[in-house]
Enzyme design. Sequence first.
Site, PDB file in Angstrom:
ATOM      1  N   GLU A 121      43.551  -8.819  20.130  1.00  0.00           N
ATOM      2  CA  GLU A 121      43.062  -9.416  18.887  1.00  0.00           C
ATOM      3  C   GLU A 121      42.789  -8.366  17.809  1.00  0.00           C
ATOM      4  OE1 GLU A 121      40.599 -13.094  19.197  1.00  0.00           O
ATOM      5  OE2 GLU A 121      40.096 -12.240  21.137  1.00  0.00           O
TER       6      GLU A 121
ATOM      7  N   SER B 245      41.595 -15.904  20.530  1.00  0.00           N
ATOM      8  CA  SER B 245      42.645 -16.307  19.586  1.00  0.00           C
ATOM      9  C   SER B 245      43.736 -17.141  20.252  1.00  0.00           C
ATOM     10  CB  SER B 245      43.273 -15.074  18.909  1.00  0.00           C
ATOM     11  OG  SER B 245      42.351 -14.463  18.051  1.00  0.00           O
TER      12      SER B 245
ATOM     13  N   ARG C  62      30.179 -19.940  17.538  1.00  0.00           N
ATOM     14  CA  ARG C  62      30.930 -21.190  17.392  1.00  0.00           C
ATOM     15  C   ARG C  62      31.162 -21.783  18.765  1.00  0.00           C
ATOM     16  NH1 ARG C  62      36.198 -19.833  15.956  1.00  0.00           N
ATOM     17  NH2 ARG C  62      36.970 -20.809  17.864  1.00  0.00           N
TER      18      ARG C  62
ATOM     19  N   ASN D 242      32.395 -18.970  21.284  1.00  0.00           N
ATOM     20  CA  ASN D 242      32.806 -17.734  20.614  1.00  0.00           C
ATOM     21  C   ASN D 242      31.570 -17.067  20.031  1.00  0.00           C
ATOM     22  OD1 ASN D 242      36.029 -17.885  20.327  1.00  0.00           O
ATOM     23  ND2 ASN D 242      35.157 -19.935  20.130  1.00  0.00           N
TER      24      ASN D 242
END
Length: 316
Positions: free
Chosen positions: A16, A154, A264, A280
């Site tokens: 990422e 991701s 999140r 997350n």
Amino acid sequence: MTSTRVAVIGGGRNCEHEVSLASAAAVADTLERAGYDAVRLTIDPAGVWRDREDRPIALAGAVHALRSCAVAFPMLHGPHGEDGTLAALCDLADVPWVGSPLGAGALGMDKWATKLVAGALGIATAPGRLLTRAGADAYTFTHPVVVKPVAAGSSLGVTLVRDAAGLGPALDAAFAHDARVLVEDLVTGREIDVAVLGRRDGSRVVAPALEIVVPDGEIFDHAAKYGGAPDFRIPAPLDEADRKDLERAAVGMYDALGCAGVARVDFFLTAQGPVLNEVNTTPGFTAQSQVPRMFAATGMSFAALLDLLVRDALPA
């Protein structure tokens, strides 16, 4: 206006890297426009720390730079960053930081551990199995599943498998990112994200939920996230009962994992209620990312959100 020095850390030694660079650049640029002194630090794909001029400074130089700042703002997504690694470094260097501590980052990054925490809270998750390379051959495909790395982000290495022929390639794609792989039953439901912000006084602020609209029978994979313009609906159209159930589950996971700052929490909303997908602890953080857009729906600008996070991280 403030001259507070904030170390913004981007990049990272993981898949990422580029996403993390984008988040860090957005955070640093916005903080600078707000009057902060943003000290930009980057970890390159080989794990080498670099300064704003892209000069290698080694770990000792990075710690020196961190200690020159009032607070650190880690923006590394994925392993060697979001998993608590950077939080531990900041803690050892005695530098306050924005975001979750080591334990929350490690648990949130580990999708299998997250499922166990959710189960202890009575929050539903998709039935699944944990596989390693040694035991993967014993798994037999019987119905559609989602194959994903246990600790990656991701949606990299995530594949929807509809038939037996697709299982092997899906496992290979997931094992390319992690030594452990999760095989979960396909959940049919609306994809709803909930952002939780923990304040210094112990209160919790929940932003309006966001719905990710995906075509029937598809999943929100890496290509869908970054290959075009995702269809986000903010606030998600929810009845009061569903909204409360989602918010209760999101705050429950935030607190049980020991999160700090903003996190999140992603769900599938099914006919039986919320099903947790993942948590997350360092979500994407450009102005167009989900979390900033969710708080923008409350009237809070990206700059105001960053300012609040920095101020709450500073020593009282």
